[in-house]
Motif scaffolding. Structure first.
Motif, PDB file in Angstrom:
ATOM      1  N   ALA A  51       0.814  -1.222   0.000  1.00 18.95           N
ATOM      2  CA  ALA A  51       0.000   0.000   0.000  1.00 18.95           C
ATOM      3  C   ALA A  51       0.849   1.274   0.000  1.00 18.95           C
ATOM      4  CB  ALA A  51      -0.945   0.003   1.201  1.00 18.95           C
ATOM      5  N   PHE A  52       1.923   1.300   0.779  1.00 22.98           N
ATOM      6  CA  PHE A  52       2.679   2.545   0.946  1.00 22.98           C
ATOM      7  C   PHE A  52       3.942   2.609   0.104  1.00 22.98           C
ATOM      8  CE2 PHE A  52       0.244   1.903   4.843  1.00 22.98           C
ATOM      9  CZ  PHE A  52      -0.532   3.051   4.808  1.00 22.98           C
ATOM     10  N   CYS A  53       4.342   1.500  -0.468  1.00 23.62           N
ATOM     11  CA  CYS A  53       5.580   1.432  -1.235  1.00 23.62           C
ATOM     12  C   CYS A  53       5.466   2.263  -2.517  1.00 23.62           C
ATOM     13  CB  CYS A  53       5.833  -0.030  -1.581  1.00 23.62           C
ATOM     14  SG  CYS A  53       7.290  -0.298  -2.572  1.00 23.62           S
ATOM     15  N   VAL A 242      -8.613  -6.474   8.219  1.00 24.25           N
ATOM     16  CA  VAL A 242      -9.463  -6.430   9.417  1.00 24.25           C
ATOM     17  C   VAL A 242     -10.190  -5.094   9.535  1.00 24.25           C
ATOM     18  CG1 VAL A 242      -9.475  -6.446  11.930  1.00 24.25           C
ATOM     19  CG2 VAL A 242      -8.094  -8.109  10.684  1.00 24.25           C
ATOM     20  N   GLU A 243      -9.439  -4.008   9.495  1.00 26.19           N
ATOM     21  CA  GLU A 243     -10.049  -2.701   9.777  1.00 26.19           C
ATOM     22  C   GLU A 243     -11.146  -2.345   8.796  1.00 26.19           C
ATOM     23  OE1 GLU A 243      -8.665  -2.783  12.904  1.00 26.19           O
ATOM     24  OE2 GLU A 243      -9.814  -0.960  12.580  1.00 26.19           O
ATOM     25  N   THR A 244     -10.869  -2.600   7.519  1.00 22.66           N
ATOM     26  CA  THR A 244     -11.801  -2.154   6.491  1.00 22.66           C
ATOM     27  C   THR A 244     -13.086  -2.982   6.510  1.00 22.66           C
ATOM     28  OG1 THR A 244     -10.562  -3.592   5.042  1.00 22.66           O
ATOM     29  CG2 THR A 244     -10.030  -1.274   4.945  1.00 22.66           C
ATOM     30  N   GLY A 417     -10.232   7.775  12.197  1.00 27.05           N
ATOM     31  CA  GLY A 417      -8.942   7.329  12.720  1.00 27.05           C
ATOM     32  C   GLY A 417      -8.181   6.830  11.526  1.00 27.05           C
ATOM     33  N   VAL A 418      -7.713   5.612  11.628  1.00 33.59           N
ATOM     34  CA  VAL A 418      -6.986   5.045  10.506  1.00 33.59           C
ATOM     35  C   VAL A 418      -7.952   4.756   9.347  1.00 33.59           C
ATOM     36  CG1 VAL A 418      -7.047   2.627  11.189  1.00 33.59           C
ATOM     37  CG2 VAL A 418      -5.020   3.551  10.120  1.00 33.59           C
ATOM     38  N   VAL A 419      -9.205   4.506   9.700  1.00 36.56           N
ATOM     39  CA  VAL A 419     -10.296   4.484   8.718  1.00 36.56           C
ATOM     40  C   VAL A 419     -11.453   5.284   9.327  1.00 36.56           C
ATOM     41  CG1 VAL A 419      -9.729   2.240   7.663  1.00 36.56           C
ATOM     42  CG2 VAL A 419     -11.224   2.310   9.645  1.00 36.56           C
TER      43      VAL A 419
HETATM   44  C1  STR Z   1      -4.303  -0.591   9.835  1.00 34.57           C
HETATM   45  C2  STR Z   1      -3.537  -0.991  11.063  1.00 34.57           C
HETATM   46  C3  STR Z   1      -2.465  -2.001  10.770  1.00 34.57           C
HETATM   47  O1  STR Z   1      -2.170  -2.838  11.596  1.00 34.57           O
HETATM   48  C4  STR Z   1      -1.850  -1.952   9.491  1.00 34.57           C
HETATM   49  C5  STR Z   1      -2.262  -1.114   8.479  1.00 34.57           C
HETATM   50  C6  STR Z   1      -1.493  -1.053   7.231  1.00 34.57           C
HETATM   51  C7  STR Z   1      -2.384  -1.058   6.010  1.00 34.57           C
HETATM   52  C8  STR Z   1      -3.455   0.029   6.108  1.00 34.57           C
HETATM   53  C9  STR Z   1      -4.288  -0.215   7.382  1.00 34.57           C
HETATM   54  C10 STR Z   1      -3.408  -0.174   8.648  1.00 34.57           C
HETATM   55  C11 STR Z   1      -5.470   0.755   7.436  1.00 34.57           C
HETATM   56  C12 STR Z   1      -6.318   0.747   6.173  1.00 34.57           C
HETATM   57  C13 STR Z   1      -5.475   1.003   4.927  1.00 34.57           C
HETATM   58  C14 STR Z   1      -4.376  -0.057   4.890  1.00 34.57           C
HETATM   59  C15 STR Z   1      -3.793   0.076   3.516  1.00 34.57           C
HETATM   60  C16 STR Z   1      -4.993   0.366   2.625  1.00 34.57           C
HETATM   61  C17 STR Z   1      -6.163   0.695   3.573  1.00 34.57           C
HETATM   62  C18 STR Z   1      -4.942   2.429   4.960  1.00 34.57           C
HETATM   63  C19 STR Z   1      -2.845   1.221   8.924  1.00 34.57           C
HETATM   64  C20 STR Z   1      -7.053   1.801   3.060  1.00 34.57           C
HETATM   65  O2  STR Z   1      -6.669   2.604   2.253  1.00 34.57           O
HETATM   66  C21 STR Z   1      -8.436   1.827   3.559  1.00 34.57           C
END
Ligand code: STR
Length: 440
Positions: A51-53, A242-244, A417-419
């Motif tokens: 994602a960040f690379c 997980v988060e999404t 937050g992160v999402v």
């Molecule tokens: C959530 C917390 C974690 O343990 C690791 C990550 C890295 C990938 C991140 C993710 C995060 C949050 C949601 C992101 C994802 C990459 C793509 C996704 C930012 C920080 C989205 O763009 C919704």
């Protein structure tokens, strides 16, 4: 651009601009990028993720590897379905044992989604209360709490005023994460065999050596994929998976509490097309258009990523008529795209029918981009869609959600937050006929 007094994201989200550009960054070392660098460099060991690379031939190869390994579980195979359905059973049992008192569905939903991702990444399935699962959930929470969204996208040098305690917590969470994943990696290396890969770690290890042929052939592209890349990919698959997914499910449940008529209509469709005798399966998807629309509308009205993670122009280019110089960072305002009144009728209204045409056929408007677009489009899109479908259809087949008496419906503003997450809310679940135990 945005100022200091209001959080940057609310300023961005509340403007109709679709893109924000910031020139002056040509590499991850740029001073304006300090804050982003601190958090994401820690998280990804300096960009050994997807994602960040930054874009590079290695990144392309790496991404393709991940994509291919996802199709292993994807549509057309029943593996993913079995994995998700077993997590669904656990979730339903847990929710239905929540009793008649109102409770917050978020921990159970997050646990179920985490379980799916653990199986996909390293073939572990956990029972409720398993110590390793708790550990995974704890470190993930530690990362989510500390790496605020600003950390992912903000681009001003003053942001480097980063509280030390937060940084310490982030580092500690990452340390626990890396320890666990390294252990899994070593176990996978020891048991790697010639057959099909079992999970994402297997697939990445095979990718390193060129299809598991044992030795690296000269010139093999995968040679650039180091163990660090493998670890960081597994870690990212976790965080992103997980988060999404759990957040999207919680948003949809929140909207269903506001719109009981939508919940009833989904349940009617499920009763007619699937019935209550068997679990829903992927093959039912075509028969459940309204459910699909509810999922789409949830992702439109509350995109988990209202401002996408930054993209960088690799060469002089243009966007929406504006010249964009090489090295410029571009933020895409997905919120404004999903709420643009020129494309969406009453954009603030939760209306799943907007994804159906006059004949009741599904339509996908061009302004609907919950997974982004282009070469950086979400690599987990089809996995995510499958999970959302199986989770939501099974939940609504087996139980109904309502507000505890006297409770106001969930706040729909959310918190970035992160999402973009809904604020905690409570539900009462009641089993539907035949599903009193949660599973069959
Ligand atoms: C959530 C917390 C974690 O343990 C690791 C990550 C890295 C990938 C991140 C993710 C995060 C949050 C949601 C992101 C994802 C990459 C793509 C996704 C930012 C920080 C989205 O763009 C919704």
């Amino acid at each position: 651009m945005w100022g200091l007094t209001t959080p940057w994201w609310s300023t961005v989200m509340n403007t109709p601009e679709r893109f924000y550009c910031r020139e002056g960054r040509t590499s991850l070392d740029g001073p304006t990028c300090f804050f982003l660098q601190v958090t994401t460099n820690l998280l990804t060991r300096g960009g050994k993720d997807i994602a960040f690379c930054d874009f590079s031939p290695l990144w392309k190869f790496h991404r393709r590897l991940v994509h291919n390994s996802f199709t292993l579980f994807g549509e057309g195979t029943s593996r993913l379905q079995d994995i998700v359905l077993s997590a669904v059973d656990g979730l339903c049992v847990e929710l239905l044992s929540g009793g008649r008192r109102g409770f917050d569905p978020s921990p159970a939903v997050t646990r179920a989604v985490t379980n799916v991702v653990c199986t996909l990444v390293f073939s572990a399935t956990y029972r409720h209360g398993d110590a390793e699962l708790q550990e995974v959930m704890r470190y993930n929470d530690g990362i989510v709490q500390t790496i605020a969204r600003g950390g992912l996208v903000d681009i001003y040098p003053w942001m480097k005023v980063f509280p030390n305690q937060t940084l310490r917590k982030l580092k500690e969470s990452i340390r626990i994460r890396d320890q666990l994943l390294t252990r899994k990696l070593e176990e996978h290396k020891a048991s790697l065999s010639d057959g099909d890969p079992h999970d994402l770690l297997d697939a990445l290890l095979k990718g390193q050596t060129g299809g598991g042929r044992g030795q690296k052939s000269p010139g093999w592209e995968g040679a650039g994929i180091t163990d660090d890349h493998v670890l960081m990919t597994a870690a990212e698959a976790f965080g992103a998976g997980v988060e999404t997914t759990s957040t999207t499910l919680l948003w949809i449940l929140a909207y269903l509490l506001h719109h009981p008529e939508v919940q009833e209509r989904v349940q009617k469709e499920l009763d007619e097309q699937v019935g209550g005798e068997r679990a829903v399966s992927v093959s039912d998807r075509g028969r459940l258009p309204y459910l699909d629309c509810v999922i789409n509308e949830g992702m439109r009205i509350r995109p988990v990523s209202p401002v996408l993670i930054p993209h960088m122009a690799m060469k002089d280019s243009s966007i929406g008529g504006h010249a964009v110089r090489r090295g410029t960072r571009v933020l895409v305002n997905m919120w404004s795209i999903h709420h643009d009144p020129r494309h969406w009728d009453k954009p603030d209204l939760f209306n799943p029918d907007r994804f159906l045409d006059d004949q009741g056929q599904r339509v996908t408007p061009s302004c609907f981009l919950p997974f982004g677009a282009g070469p950086r489009v979400c690599v987990g899109e089809s996995l995510a869609r499958l999970e959302l479908f199986l989770f939501l259809s099974s939940l609504l087949q087996r139980m109904s959600f309502r507000l505890p008496n006297g409770n106001a419906p969930p706040n729909l503003q959310g918190r970035l937050g992160v999402v973009l997450q809904p604020l905690p809310y409570k539900v009462i679940v009641t089993p539907r006929p035949g599903w009193e135990g949660g599973a069959k």
